[in-house]
Design an enzyme around this catalytic site. Sequence first.
Site, PDB file in Angstrom:
ATOM      1  N   CYS A  22      35.296  37.705  56.343  1.00  0.00           N
ATOM      2  CA  CYS A  22      33.898  37.390  56.593  1.00  0.00           C
ATOM      3  C   CYS A  22      33.716  37.620  57.964  1.00  0.00           C
ATOM      4  O   CYS A  22      34.483  37.384  58.901  1.00  0.00           O
ATOM      5  CB  CYS A  22      33.379  36.196  56.252  1.00  0.00           C
ATOM      6  SG  CYS A  22      33.585  35.603  54.388  1.00  0.00           S
ATOM      7  N   ARG A  51      35.643  43.196  58.047  1.00  0.00           N
ATOM      8  CA  ARG A  51      36.318  42.177  57.620  1.00  0.00           C
ATOM      9  C   ARG A  51      35.723  41.623  55.990  1.00  0.00           C
ATOM     10  O   ARG A  51      36.251  40.620  55.717  1.00  0.00           O
ATOM     11  CB  ARG A  51      35.724  40.863  58.641  1.00  0.00           C
ATOM     12  CG  ARG A  51      36.195  41.177  60.135  1.00  0.00           C
ATOM     13  CD  ARG A  51      35.802  40.004  60.855  1.00  0.00           C
ATOM     14  NE  ARG A  51      36.391  38.878  60.546  1.00  0.00           N
ATOM     15  CZ  ARG A  51      37.197  38.315  61.115  1.00  0.00           C
ATOM     16  NH1 ARG A  51      37.948  39.000  62.166  1.00  0.00           N
ATOM     17  NH2 ARG A  51      37.963  37.226  60.910  1.00  0.00           N
ATOM     18  N   TRP A  58      33.137  38.291  52.493  1.00  0.00           N
ATOM     19  CA  TRP A  58      34.340  38.894  51.220  1.00  0.00           C
ATOM     20  C   TRP A  58      34.503  37.385  50.573  1.00  0.00           C
ATOM     21  O   TRP A  58      34.846  36.197  50.939  1.00  0.00           O
ATOM     22  CB  TRP A  58      35.604  39.087  52.185  1.00  0.00           C
ATOM     23  CG  TRP A  58      36.589  39.406  51.417  1.00  0.00           C
ATOM     24  CD1 TRP A  58      36.991  40.861  51.039  1.00  0.00           C
ATOM     25  CD2 TRP A  58      37.533  38.671  50.493  1.00  0.00           C
ATOM     26  NE1 TRP A  58      38.024  40.969  50.082  1.00  0.00           N
ATOM     27  CE2 TRP A  58      38.754  39.808  50.106  1.00  0.00           C
ATOM     28  CE3 TRP A  58      37.954  37.318  50.668  1.00  0.00           C
ATOM     29  CZ2 TRP A  58      39.838  39.329  49.403  1.00  0.00           C
ATOM     30  CZ3 TRP A  58      39.264  36.989  49.844  1.00  0.00           C
ATOM     31  CH2 TRP A  58      39.967  37.912  49.290  1.00  0.00           C
ATOM     32  N   GLU A  81      55.617  51.435  52.679  1.00  0.00           N
ATOM     33  CA  GLU A  81      54.357  51.514  53.344  1.00  0.00           C
ATOM     34  C   GLU A  81      53.701  52.690  53.014  1.00  0.00           C
ATOM     35  O   GLU A  81      52.413  52.620  52.630  1.00  0.00           O
ATOM     36  CB  GLU A  81      54.902  51.649  55.040  1.00  0.00           C
ATOM     37  CG  GLU A  81      53.481  52.003  55.691  1.00  0.00           C
ATOM     38  CD  GLU A  81      52.288  51.116  55.523  1.00  0.00           C
ATOM     39  OE1 GLU A  81      52.260  49.848  55.066  1.00  0.00           O
ATOM     40  OE2 GLU A  81      51.172  51.181  56.262  1.00  0.00           O
ATOM     41  N   ASN A  83      32.633  31.198  57.846  1.00  0.00           N
ATOM     42  CA  ASN A  83      33.898  31.972  57.478  1.00  0.00           C
ATOM     43  C   ASN A  83      35.126  31.068  57.427  1.00  0.00           C
ATOM     44  O   ASN A  83      35.322  30.197  58.140  1.00  0.00           O
ATOM     45  CB  ASN A  83      34.173  32.928  58.659  1.00  0.00           C
ATOM     46  CG  ASN A  83      35.452  33.716  58.705  1.00  0.00           C
ATOM     47  OD1 ASN A  83      35.995  33.855  57.480  1.00  0.00           O
ATOM     48  ND2 ASN A  83      36.001  34.333  59.728  1.00  0.00           N
ATOM     49  N   GLY A  84      35.709  30.917  55.831  1.00  0.00           N
ATOM     50  CA  GLY A  84      36.656  29.954  55.791  1.00  0.00           C
ATOM     51  C   GLY A  84      36.585  29.781  54.457  1.00  0.00           C
ATOM     52  O   GLY A  84      35.696  30.131  53.632  1.00  0.00           O
ATOM     53  N   LYS A 100      49.695  52.445  51.558  1.00  0.00           N
ATOM     54  CA  LYS A 100      48.633  53.608  51.974  1.00  0.00           C
ATOM     55  C   LYS A 100      47.955  54.014  50.835  1.00  0.00           C
ATOM     56  O   LYS A 100      46.746  54.081  50.912  1.00  0.00           O
ATOM     57  CB  LYS A 100      49.134  54.387  52.986  1.00  0.00           C
ATOM     58  CG  LYS A 100      49.069  54.297  54.261  1.00  0.00           C
ATOM     59  CD  LYS A 100      48.267  53.274  55.366  1.00  0.00           C
ATOM     60  CE  LYS A 100      48.404  52.019  54.786  1.00  0.00           C
ATOM     61  NZ  LYS A 100      48.805  50.840  55.746  1.00  0.00           N
ATOM     62  N   GLU A 131      46.199  51.644  48.206  1.00  0.00           N
ATOM     63  CA  GLU A 131      44.994  50.864  48.581  1.00  0.00           C
ATOM     64  C   GLU A 131      43.796  51.578  48.729  1.00  0.00           C
ATOM     65  O   GLU A 131      42.736  51.014  48.642  1.00  0.00           O
ATOM     66  CB  GLU A 131      45.500  49.756  49.812  1.00  0.00           C
ATOM     67  CG  GLU A 131      45.618  50.460  50.964  1.00  0.00           C
ATOM     68  CD  GLU A 131      45.674  49.831  52.149  1.00  0.00           C
ATOM     69  OE1 GLU A 131      45.147  48.672  52.162  1.00  0.00           O
ATOM     70  OE2 GLU A 131      46.474  50.092  53.172  1.00  0.00           O
ATOM     71  N   HIS A 181      67.869  52.340  37.437  1.00  0.00           N
ATOM     72  CA  HIS A 181      68.166  51.293  36.877  1.00  0.00           C
ATOM     73  C   HIS A 181      66.923  50.724  36.100  1.00  0.00           C
ATOM     74  O   HIS A 181      66.768  49.380  36.016  1.00  0.00           O
ATOM     75  CB  HIS A 181      68.521  50.457  37.812  1.00  0.00           C
ATOM     76  CG  HIS A 181      69.695  50.686  38.660  1.00  0.00           C
ATOM     77  ND1 HIS A 181      71.007  50.429  37.994  1.00  0.00           N
ATOM     78  CD2 HIS A 181      70.359  51.140  39.842  1.00  0.00           C
ATOM     79  CE1 HIS A 181      72.167  51.164  38.624  1.00  0.00           C
ATOM     80  NE2 HIS A 181      71.380  51.274  40.036  1.00  0.00           N
ATOM     81  N   LYS A 208      39.638  43.528  56.096  1.00  0.00           N
ATOM     82  CA  LYS A 208      40.533  43.943  56.968  1.00  0.00           C
ATOM     83  C   LYS A 208      41.657  42.705  57.640  1.00  0.00           C
ATOM     84  O   LYS A 208      42.789  42.814  57.649  1.00  0.00           O
ATOM     85  CB  LYS A 208      40.045  44.696  58.123  1.00  0.00           C
ATOM     86  CG  LYS A 208      40.766  44.833  59.451  1.00  0.00           C
ATOM     87  CD  LYS A 208      41.453  46.124  59.171  1.00  0.00           C
ATOM     88  CE  LYS A 208      42.236  46.725  60.338  1.00  0.00           C
ATOM     89  NZ  LYS A 208      43.475  47.645  60.154  1.00  0.00           N
TER      90      LYS A 208
HETATM   91  C1  F6R Z   1      47.053  47.546  54.794  1.00  0.00           C
HETATM   92  C2  F6R Z   1      46.999  46.545  55.643  1.00  0.00           C
HETATM   93  C3  F6R Z   1      47.276  45.077  55.334  1.00  0.00           C
HETATM   94  C4  F6R Z   1      47.633  44.050  56.819  1.00  0.00           C
HETATM   95  C5  F6R Z   1      47.991  42.588  56.180  1.00  0.00           C
HETATM   96  C6  F6R Z   1      48.448  41.836  57.327  1.00  0.00           C
HETATM   97  O1  F6R Z   1      46.918  48.812  55.295  1.00  0.00           O
HETATM   98  O2  F6R Z   1      46.435  46.498  56.613  1.00  0.00           O
HETATM   99  O3  F6R Z   1      48.309  44.846  54.386  1.00  0.00           O
HETATM  100  O4  F6R Z   1      48.832  44.625  57.105  1.00  0.00           O
HETATM  101  O5  F6R Z   1      46.844  42.260  55.623  1.00  0.00           O
HETATM  102  O6  F6R Z   1      47.422  42.053  58.343  1.00  0.00           O
HETATM  103  P1  F6R Z   1      47.701  41.842  60.088  1.00  0.00           P
HETATM  104  O7  F6R Z   1      48.670  42.715  60.381  1.00  0.00           O
HETATM  105  O8  F6R Z   1      46.470  41.739  60.681  1.00  0.00           O
HETATM  106  O9  F6R Z   1      48.504  40.314  59.919  1.00  0.00           O
END
Ligand code: F6R
Length: 601
Positions: A2, A27, A75, A478, A101-102, A482, A485, A501, A596
């Site tokens: 949020c 956010r 969110w 990774e 927020n929380g 990408k 997601e 396996h 994010k």
């Molecule tokens: C994926 C992504 C998330 C963050 C994760 C941790 O693209 O961005 O998987 O990496 O939520 O976030 P941080 O790095 O802010 O602790």
Amino acid sequence: MCGIVGYTGINQVLPKLLKGLEKLEYRGYDSAGVYVNNGVNEDFLVREQGRVSMLELATKNKGISGTAGIAHTRWATHGGVSVKNAHPHMSSDGRFYLVHNGVIENYDVLRDTYLKDIKLNSETDTEIAVQLIDKFAKEEELSAVDAFRKMISLLDENSAYGFLLMDRQTPGLLYTAKKKSPLLIGVAEEGNVVTSDAAAMLDVTNDFIELMDGETAIISKDKVSLFDEHGVEIVREPFTINIDASETDKGVYPYYMLKEVDEQAVVARTLSQHYFDEEGHIKNIDSQITEAIKKADRIYIVAAGTSYHAGLVGKRYFEQWTGIPTEVHIASEFAYDQPLLSNKPFFIFLSQSGETADSREVLDNIVKQGYPSLTIANVMNSTLTREADFALPILAGPEIAVASTKAYTAQVIVEAILAYAVGDADIDLKHELARVAVEMQVIIDQKEVFNDIAKTALHNRHSAFYIGRGLDAAVAVEAALKLKEISYVQTEGFAAGELKHGTISLIEEGTPVFALLTQEKTAGLVRGEIAQVAARGAKTIVLASESIAKENDDYILPNVNELLMPLLAVIPAQLIAYYATLDRGLDVDRPRNLAKSVTVQ
Ligand code: F6R
């Protein structure tokens, strides 16, 4: 999660709040709302489901005018995605307006204890908070701030909050408080602001006062009054955030993600300049940090998501260059299932935002146990950087797209530099990183190749694989994250040798299998694994480094030091994810259900 923003000043507030919300949309973006008070007995509450652009439309032609207001982008945690659950929440009599927020963990107990007679309008924990403030103000004749504090005193210790409150009876004042959720107070000539992220208010000011856990503040257009957890007034000087407002704009790019992918070569150079002097000696890493790591018998890297994946690569640098065994852990697992630790552990937290609740929980735990810690993060002054013993910046600049790109490569680079600073690597890392930056740019400049690959391999496909061994296996997870997601193609990143396996049974005619081949020692084996999936109908796409590549490989990655190849190999994966998502007509920057900065556990 949020986003929160508020302003009280001499200018019209609505455009500032809407612009701030746009910057905060990363956010959370399932609904948004705004409350504006014009100071002469007229006020406006508008809330909308969906993006900030929907809210903006809804505020048009309503004659909204006023110089103080609060806003929120949500969110969902408690209560589904709907207008009634969107913030700001209002007390029953329309006196108080609150954004939050929380998470209030004991909201149901509070509701049953204090609010039996009140008809609630939403399913949120936040509405409970605003109704409590109203109740205490009315029944106990408390001032707004005292009612606010009384409500806060009833929240259980697991609750987290960044609150921003307005009272119709004091229209130019903002009341704010925080615990575990970030909040900053911005100060400027034209007025003062409150925000969960400085980036949202850089158009108003670069000077911010940090609000600490347990503190409250009352803010008018020309005054900020700060109080400690006992209500005693305190003074704290503002600090300046040196980010240009334009850095948080998309500029000429259609999406933030593409801008951020493009910035990676520049970030690599920035990091080199920051951490190396002219002669290639390390600077800006305090010897206290390197000494503390040297004393450790084991390094524990703790992180989530993409940052965790950066840790999987970093492990190699720490083990190879410092000789210290290194474990990488998922924060949400470590937090509640702490493994048996070595005698002298050293903790490294990796985080773009510095606010990830799962990582914060682990840091809290290990601080209590007295273990030393370092946070490597993009947002300095964040909770994780403040609460660890040491902090190092990754200097990636604001990362706005939900899918992390430049923060990943920047984290890997800082891990490499730190391991190099602690140990005795037999390479000239400054020189090697300069080559990496050049080659990153070469790959970035070939975007169209990845657009073609994405269209041919992934159009109309529902699942895909990335495979590799060693460091390529670390990049594969990774790469898969990408792609899945943002494009919603279910993708698995796999250690290539493990496919046979079990998972190989998922391969069918046309299943895209991307193979990363940058590690000499295992290249032959991965070639074998590529043949095995191809024999079962997979569409293989081979991304190989120059020295390993064969004639029909799909993309040749330039060669740099093999240990640094993840910094190059990840870029095609980022771009393939980007173009596959565009091909599907989806919003690259804001994939569904995500936010994010994940500030809830
Ligand atoms: C994926 C992504 C998330 C963050 C994760 C941790 O693209 O961005 O998987 O990496 O939520 O976030 P941080 O790095 O802010 O602790």
